[in-house]
Design an enzyme around this catalytic site. Structure first.
Site, PDB file in Angstrom:
ATOM      1  N   SER A   1       0.861  -1.180   0.000  1.00 36.28           N
ATOM      2  CA  SER A   1       0.000   0.000   0.000  1.00 36.28           C
ATOM      3  C   SER A   1       0.894   1.225   0.000  1.00 36.28           C
ATOM      4  CB  SER A   1      -0.910  -0.005   1.231  1.00 36.28           C
ATOM      5  OG  SER A   1      -1.834   1.054   1.176  1.00 36.28           O
TER       6      SER A   1
ATOM      7  N   TYR B   1      -0.805   0.459   9.661  1.00 32.58           N
ATOM      8  CA  TYR B   1      -0.980  -0.272   8.400  1.00 32.58           C
ATOM      9  C   TYR B   1       0.096   0.128   7.393  1.00 32.58           C
ATOM     10  CZ  TYR B   1      -3.128  -1.495   3.891  1.00 32.58           C
ATOM     11  OH  TYR B   1      -3.366  -1.977   2.628  1.00 32.58           O
TER      12      TYR B   1
END
Length: 437
Positions: free
Chosen positions: A153, A163
């Protein structure tokens, strides 16, 4: 629709025949659609999923005549991963492809996020893939064949720090693994960046993040970070492009893949009006570069002084890319920087330092008569050459994107000419360093 898209990408039910594909987080979203795609391309699919709805994906594949096995798993648990490996091998005899797609996300600022959220994010998003690698890579190496893909990501995303940080660590681990395997192991390892995709996870977290950035859900999802889409990319489209990369895994070894370029080449999406990584906005006219000293130097017998001029040309390329990137808004800038680092194996900032250091080394090489010092400088060239080759491929990829991105023929021609000049600057430097080595 998914089958039609796979066919338009030039894929068929024979492409993955006899292969066993294991996908973590395959119960919904991208993982689910990729599992369906792999099955329709002929593979047997292991659906590794922490939730019981993975059973529905297994049932759907079997109802279509495919072969599938659902295994309930927590990738953060050693025993769970070992049980997964045992069941997969018992059922199918081997695993040819591992897709590390499972992930957890927590929203909130760095100060708000409890330490346990960071620990869980790393346990699932970074150490989880490591467990899968340790479980299945040895078998691939023994068979001298296999594919391993880690899903990434954007780095440094605000209010999603655990994350984003865990995914950045996964990128670094992948880079290390690729370097250790080299080119002749028979195993293809690469990363895949989905973009902003219409998944349950995205639809859950975007409403929490967008307001903190002063945006509505629609404003956040319509920032133009997905070439060819006004909003979120359908998971089915992402999976189709992902499937293409898996089928052509040898071409992607050590690289970063995404779904956009395959889909554009197949005519499934049109990037008009979207930002192309590595390219300026279409409203900006690019001035044609005048013939430089570097161009003349490239044609002559190479000297350290001549290589200095060529390295300055490459430095100009990096500075131009950096300038274009910094002019973007926060999320586009984050996306483009991440894409650059993923494809080049180093960040724009690192490339800036590398270019400056190279110029200093070449200037020293031009001055010195000390053979030992000259030899020490030249030992750095192979690494720089390998990085420059990746930069060259990145520019070539930007040129492919530009062909679909610009609708105005004048803008398209101007952009392609500028990219061709950038590519030549890098190519000339690679040639020079090889001659001096």
């Amino acid at each position: 629709m998914l089958t039609e898209k796979l066919q338009k990408l030039g894929l068929s039910s024979e492409d993955m025949k006899g292969k066993v594909v294991l996908i973590t987080g395959a119960g919904q979203g991208i993982g689910k659609e990729l599992a369906l795609a792999m099955s329709r391309l002929g593979a047997s699919v292991v659906i590794a999923e922490i939730k019981d709805y993975g059973a529905k994906v297994e049932a759907q594949i079997k109802s279509e005549g495919g072969s599938a096995l659902f295994v309930r798993i927590d990738v953060s648990d050693d025993g769970s991963v070992k049980a997964l490996a045992d069941k997969a091998v018992k059922e199918f005899g081997k695993v040819d492809v591992v897709i590390n797609n499972a992930a957890v996300e927590y929203t909130g600022s760095v100060l708000e996020q409890p330490v346990i959220a960071w620990e869980r994010a790393y346990a699932v998003n970074t150490i989880g893939p490591l467990r899968l690698i340790k479980a299945f890579l040895p078998g691939m190496l023994q068979r001298k064949g296999g594919v391993l893909v880690n899903v990434l990501s954007a780095e440094g995303m605000p209010y999603l720090a655990p994350y984003a940080a865990s995914k950045a660590a996964l990128q670094s681990m992948t880079t290390s693994l690729v370097a250790e395997l080299g080119e002749n192991s028979g195993v293809s390892v690469f990363t895949f960046a989905p973009g902003m995709v219409d998944t349950p996870g995205a639809n859950s977290h975007i409403p929490q993040v967008a307001p903190r950035l002063g945006m509505t859900f629609e404003q956040f999802t319509h920032m133009g970070v997905n070439p060819g889409y006004e909003g979120l990319m359908p998971a089915e489209d992402c999976a189709a492009g992902f499937a293409y990369a898996i089928v052509h895994a040898k071409e992607y070894h050590g690289q970063g893949a995404d779904a956009f370029l395959p889909l554009m080449r197949a005519g499934l999406i049109n990037a008009g009006g979207m930002h192309v990584p590595g390219e300026t906005a279409p409203a900006k006219e690019k001035e044609k570069e005048k013939p430089s000293v570097a161009a003349a130097v490239a044609e002559a017998k190479m000297t350290p002084a001549g290589a200095v001029e060529l390295s300055k040309g490459m430095q100009n390329v990096i500075e131009a890319i950096n300038k274009e990137t910094e002019e973007l808004d926060l999320f586009k800038r984050t996306w483009v920087k991440n894409d650059f680092g993923r494809r080049n194996g180093m960040s724009i900032k690192d490339w800036q330092k590398t270019a400056a250091d190279l110029i200093a080394d070449l200037e020293e090489l031009a001055r010195t008569s000390d053979a030992a010092k000259a030899g020490a400088i030249k030992t750095k060239f192979p690494v720089i050459i390998s990085r420059a080759v990746k930069l060259e491929k990145y520019i070539q990829s930007s040129a492919e994107n530009a062909k679909n991105y610009f609708k105005d023929p004048v803008q398209r021609e101007t952009a392609l000419e500028a990219l061709a000049q950038r590519e030549k600057a890098v190519t000339d430097l690679v040639k020079a360093l090889k001659e001096l080595s």
